[in-house]
Design a protein around this motif. Structure first.
Motif, PDB file in Angstrom:
ATOM      1  N   PHE A 173     -11.820  -2.159   4.460  1.00 22.78           N
ATOM      2  CA  PHE A 173     -11.224  -1.585   3.253  1.00 22.78           C
ATOM      3  C   PHE A 173      -9.716  -1.411   3.489  1.00 22.78           C
ATOM      4  CE2 PHE A 173     -11.901   2.004   5.960  1.00 22.78           C
ATOM      5  CZ  PHE A 173     -13.210   1.897   6.401  1.00 22.78           C
ATOM      6  N   CYS A 174      -9.187  -2.283   4.352  1.00 21.47           N
ATOM      7  CA  CYS A 174      -7.785  -2.122   4.749  1.00 21.47           C
ATOM      8  C   CYS A 174      -6.805  -2.328   3.593  1.00 21.47           C
ATOM      9  CB  CYS A 174      -7.460  -3.098   5.882  1.00 21.47           C
ATOM     10  SG  CYS A 174      -8.474  -2.823   7.350  1.00 21.47           S
TER      11      CYS A 174
ATOM     12  N   ARG B  68      -2.002   8.739  10.573  1.00 21.05           N
ATOM     13  CA  ARG B  68      -2.583   9.735  11.469  1.00 21.05           C
ATOM     14  C   ARG B  68      -1.510  10.304  12.386  1.00 21.05           C
ATOM     15  NH1 ARG B  68      -6.406   5.825  10.533  1.00 21.05           N
ATOM     16  NH2 ARG B  68      -8.565   6.559  10.259  1.00 21.05           N
TER      17      ARG B  68
ATOM     18  N   CYS C  56      -2.353   2.992  12.050  1.00 22.00           N
ATOM     19  CA  CYS C  56      -3.650   2.369  11.810  1.00 22.00           C
ATOM     20  C   CYS C  56      -4.603   2.750  12.937  1.00 22.00           C
ATOM     21  CB  CYS C  56      -3.500   0.856  11.748  1.00 22.00           C
ATOM     22  SG  CYS C  56      -5.066  -0.035  11.788  1.00 22.00           S
ATOM     23  N   LEU C  57      -5.850   3.041  12.565  1.00 18.64           N
ATOM     24  CA  LEU C  57      -6.838   3.440  13.568  1.00 18.64           C
ATOM     25  C   LEU C  57      -6.967   2.394  14.662  1.00 18.64           C
ATOM     26  CD1 LEU C  57      -9.078   5.482  14.344  1.00 18.64           C
ATOM     27  CD2 LEU C  57     -10.643   4.149  12.936  1.00 18.64           C
ATOM     28  N   PHE C  58      -6.923   1.110  14.255  1.00 15.40           N
ATOM     29  CA  PHE C  58      -7.161   0.018  15.191  1.00 15.40           C
ATOM     30  C   PHE C  58      -5.915  -0.392  15.972  1.00 15.40           C
ATOM     31  CE2 PHE C  58     -11.190   0.213  13.813  1.00 15.40           C
ATOM     32  CZ  PHE C  58     -11.715  -0.730  12.942  1.00 15.40           C
TER      33      PHE C  58
ATOM     34  N   LYS D 116       3.047  -0.548   8.746  1.00 18.46           N
ATOM     35  CA  LYS D 116       1.616  -0.256   8.858  1.00 18.46           C
ATOM     36  C   LYS D 116       0.833  -1.576   8.802  1.00 18.46           C
ATOM     37  CE  LYS D 116      -1.961   2.231   6.260  1.00 18.46           C
ATOM     38  NZ  LYS D 116      -2.789   2.650   7.382  1.00 18.46           N
ATOM     39  N   PRO D 117       0.027  -1.859   9.820  1.00 20.63           N
ATOM     40  CA  PRO D 117      -0.663  -3.156   9.846  1.00 20.63           C
ATOM     41  C   PRO D 117      -1.937  -3.170   9.012  1.00 20.63           C
ATOM     42  CG  PRO D 117      -1.210  -1.912  11.804  1.00 20.63           C
ATOM     43  CD  PRO D 117      -0.247  -1.048  11.008  1.00 20.63           C
ATOM     44  N   LEU D 118      -2.475  -4.359   8.867  1.00 20.19           N
ATOM     45  CA  LEU D 118      -3.808  -4.510   8.278  1.00 20.19           C
ATOM     46  C   LEU D 118      -4.783  -4.521   9.445  1.00 20.19           C
ATOM     47  CD1 LEU D 118      -2.956  -7.267   5.653  1.00 20.19           C
ATOM     48  CD2 LEU D 118      -3.727  -4.943   5.132  1.00 20.19           C
ATOM     49  N   GLY D 119      -5.526  -3.446   9.588  1.00 15.22           N
ATOM     50  CA  GLY D 119      -6.359  -3.246  10.769  1.00 15.22           C
ATOM     51  C   GLY D 119      -7.379  -4.350  11.001  1.00 15.22           C
TER      52      GLY D 119
ATOM     53  N   ARG E 282      -3.689   5.807   4.470  1.00 15.17           N
ATOM     54  CA  ARG E 282      -3.575   6.883   5.432  1.00 15.17           C
ATOM     55  C   ARG E 282      -2.714   6.593   6.638  1.00 15.17           C
ATOM     56  NH1 ARG E 282      -9.732   7.149   6.290  1.00 15.17           N
ATOM     57  NH2 ARG E 282      -9.546   6.686   4.074  1.00 15.17           N
TER      58      ARG E 282
ATOM     59  N   ARG F 217       0.842  -1.206   0.000  1.00 16.06           N
ATOM     60  CA  ARG F 217       0.000   0.000   0.000  1.00 16.06           C
ATOM     61  C   ARG F 217       0.871   1.248   0.000  1.00 16.06           C
ATOM     62  NH1 ARG F 217      -3.514  -1.422   5.199  1.00 16.06           N
ATOM     63  NH2 ARG F 217      -1.375  -1.771   5.952  1.00 16.06           N
TER      64      ARG F 217
ATOM     65  N   CYS G 277      -5.977   0.858   2.089  1.00 12.98           N
ATOM     66  CA  CYS G 277      -5.801   1.963   3.049  1.00 12.98           C
ATOM     67  C   CYS G 277      -4.563   2.783   2.681  1.00 12.98           C
ATOM     68  CB  CYS G 277      -5.653   1.422   4.462  1.00 12.98           C
ATOM     69  SG  CYS G 277      -5.479   2.739   5.669  1.00 12.98           S
TER      70      CYS G 277
HETATM   71  S1  SF4 Z   1      -8.354  -0.243  10.149  1.00 17.90           S
HETATM   72 FE1  SF4 Z   1      -6.267   0.475   9.866  1.00 17.90          FE
HETATM   73  S2  SF4 Z   1      -5.575  -0.489   7.972  1.00 17.90           S
HETATM   74 FE2  SF4 Z   1      -7.777  -0.699   8.036  1.00 17.90          FE
HETATM   75  S3  SF4 Z   1      -8.542   1.041   6.884  1.00 17.90           S
HETATM   76 FE3  SF4 Z   1      -8.491   1.678   9.032  1.00 17.90          FE
HETATM   77  S4  SF4 Z   1      -6.516   2.623   9.333  1.00 17.90           S
HETATM   78 FE4  SF4 Z   1      -6.426   1.478   7.423  1.00 17.90          FE
END
Ligand code: SF4
Length: 342
Positions: free
Chosen positions: A265-266, A273, A283-285, A317-320, A271, A20, A269
Motif C-alpha cells: 500500500f506504498c 516515523r 519508510c519502515l523498510f 521518502k522511498p517506495l518501500g 507516514r 504522496r 503511504c
Molecule cells: S513500506 Fe514504506 S512506503 Fe510502503 S507503506 Fe510501509 S512505510 Fe510506507
C-alpha cells in the motif's frame, strides 16, 4: 505548566517525489518492552538504549509542535511497549492540551494497560491498537516468552466496557496461530472491534521469518471465508489505515488484513516515523535514518533546522515495496521492530 492550544496550519508541507503527502507520524517513546515476541526479539539477545540516548518527553513535545505545524494530523505513540516508560499518560495529556484537535493514538501490547483505560479516555484518547497474536495461554507464553495473556484479555474487557474503540492486531504466523482464525473471527463477531491480521515482515537480523511461517493475506481471507460470511463494506468503511476490512455477517466487529509483503500500500503511504532515540525514518523498510536528537540538543541549532530535515527527508521518502524486491536473506531492514515502533 499552562498549555495554550496551538492552531493547525492550513496545508501539509511534507510531500515526497511520488506525490504522496505526509500527515501521519508514528513516534516510538521507548525501545524497551516487557515481552520477548519471537518475531521481534533477537534470539541472540538484545541491548536496550541507554536512558540518556532516548528522547525526553519535552523533546517529543517540541517535535510534535513542529510536526503539527507542518501538517501532521494523526500521531501514534508506540514502543517497544509505550507503557514500559513512566509518565506516558502525562505525555499524552500534554500533547492533547497543546493540540486539542490532534488525532492521537496508541499501540500497546496491553499487558500494562489494566487500570489506565479510564485515564486514557479522560485525556481524550478514543482509539487503542492492541497487539495480540493468540487467545491461547500456552501459545501466548510460547510467542512472547511471558505468561501474561490474562493481563491482556482483562485489559481488553476493561477497554470494551468503557467504550474504547479497539483494533486488535495479530501477526499472522503460519503453523503458530493459523489454527486460531475461527477464534479471532468469533471475537470480532461478538465485539465491536476491528481484528486485523498483519503479514509477518522479516525485520532485523535473526528475525525467524521463513516462507514456511509466512501466511499471506489472500490465504487468510480465503480461509476466513470458510468460517464466516464476510461482507463488503461501503467505500468509506472499507479501509482502516493500510488494512482492507470486511464485515462479518451477523457480527458486531470487522475483519481486516494488512499485506505489506504480498499486496503493498506504498502508493498511498502517508507516514513518517521517529524512533525513541530521535531518528527520523521515512519508510519502515528503509534503514536510511536522519538524526534529530543531536539537533534538538545542539545549543546553536533551532527547530528550523529540524524542520528542514523533515522537509528534505520527506522529499526522499522511498517506495518501500521496491526495497522489498531487493530483500536479501530474509531480511528487509537491519533495525528491529521494537527499535522502530512498528
Ligand atoms: S513500506 Fe514504506 S512506503 Fe510502503 S507503506 Fe510501509 S512505510 Fe510506507
Amino acid at each position: 505548566m499552562n498549555q495554550t492550544a496551538i492552531p493547525f496550519p492550513a496545508a501539509a508541507s511534507i510531500g515526497d517525489s511520488h506525490g504522496r503527502c505526509v500527515n501521519y507520524l508514528r513516534i516510538s517513546v521507548t525501545d524497551r518492552c516487557n515481552l520477548r515476541c519471537m518475531y521481534c526479539w533477537n534470539s541472540e539477545g538484545m541491548q536496550f538504549l541507554q536512558h540518556a540516548d532516548i528522547l525526553t518527553y519535552e523533546e517529543i513535545l517540541r517535535l510534535v509542535d513542529l510536526a503539527v505545524d507542518m501538517g501532521i494530523r494523526k500521531i501514534r505513540l508506540t514502543g517497544g511497549e509505550p507503557f514500559a516508560r513512566k509518565g506516558l499518560l502525562h505525555l499524552l495529556e500534554q500533547m492533547l492540551l497543546r493540540h486539542p484537535g490532534l488525532d492521537l493514538r496508541l499501540t500497546t501490547n496491553a499487558t500494562l494497560l489494566s487500570g489506565k483505560v479510564q485515564a486514557l479516555k479522560d485525556i481524550g484518547i478514543s482509539w487503542l491498537n492492541i497487539s495480540l497474536d493468540t487467545f491461547n495461554r500456552q501459545k501466548f507464553q510460547h510467542i512472547t516468552g511471558r505468561d501474561m495473556l490474562r493481563n491482556v484479555t482483562g485489559a481488553i474487557d476493561e477497554a470494551l466496557d468503557l467504550g474504547m474503540k479497539i483494533k486488535l492486531n495479530a501477526v499472522a504466523l503460519k503453523g503458530i496461530n493459523d489454527d486460531e482464525l475461527p477464534v479471532f473471527i468469533n471475537f470480532a463477531r461478538r465485539n465491536p472491534v476491528d481484528v486485523r491480521f498483519i503479514e509477518f515482515m522479516p525485520m532485523g537480523h535473526c528475525n525467524r521469518w521463513t516462507q514456511d511461517n509466512f501466511w499471506a493475506a489472500e490465504d487468510i481471507l480465503a480461509a476466513a471465508r470458510s468460517h464466516a460470511v464476510l461482507t463488503t463494506l461501503g467505500p468509506g468503511e472499507r479501509k482502516s489505515g493500510p488494512a482492507r476490512l470486511y464485515g462479518i455477517e451477523g457480527g458486531m466487529g470487522r475483519l481486516g488484513f494488512i499485506s505489506p509483503m504480498s499486496n503493498h500500500f506504498c502508493n498511498s503511504c502517508n507516514r513518517l516515523r521517529i524512533t525513541s532515540d530521535g531518528k527520523l525514518r521515512t519508510c519502515l523498510f528503509s534503514d536510511k535514518e536522519y538524526g534529530l536528537r543531536q539537533i534538538l540538543r545542539h545549543p546553536g541549532l533551532s527547530m528550523q533546522h529540524v524542520r528542514r530535515v523533515l522537509e528534505n527527508a520527506g522529499k526522499r521518502k522511498p517506495l518501500g515495496y521496491k526495497l522489498l524486491q531487493e530483500m536479501r536473506e530474509h531480511t528487509i531492514a537491519d533495525k528491529r521492530m521494537n527499535a522502530i515502533g512498528g
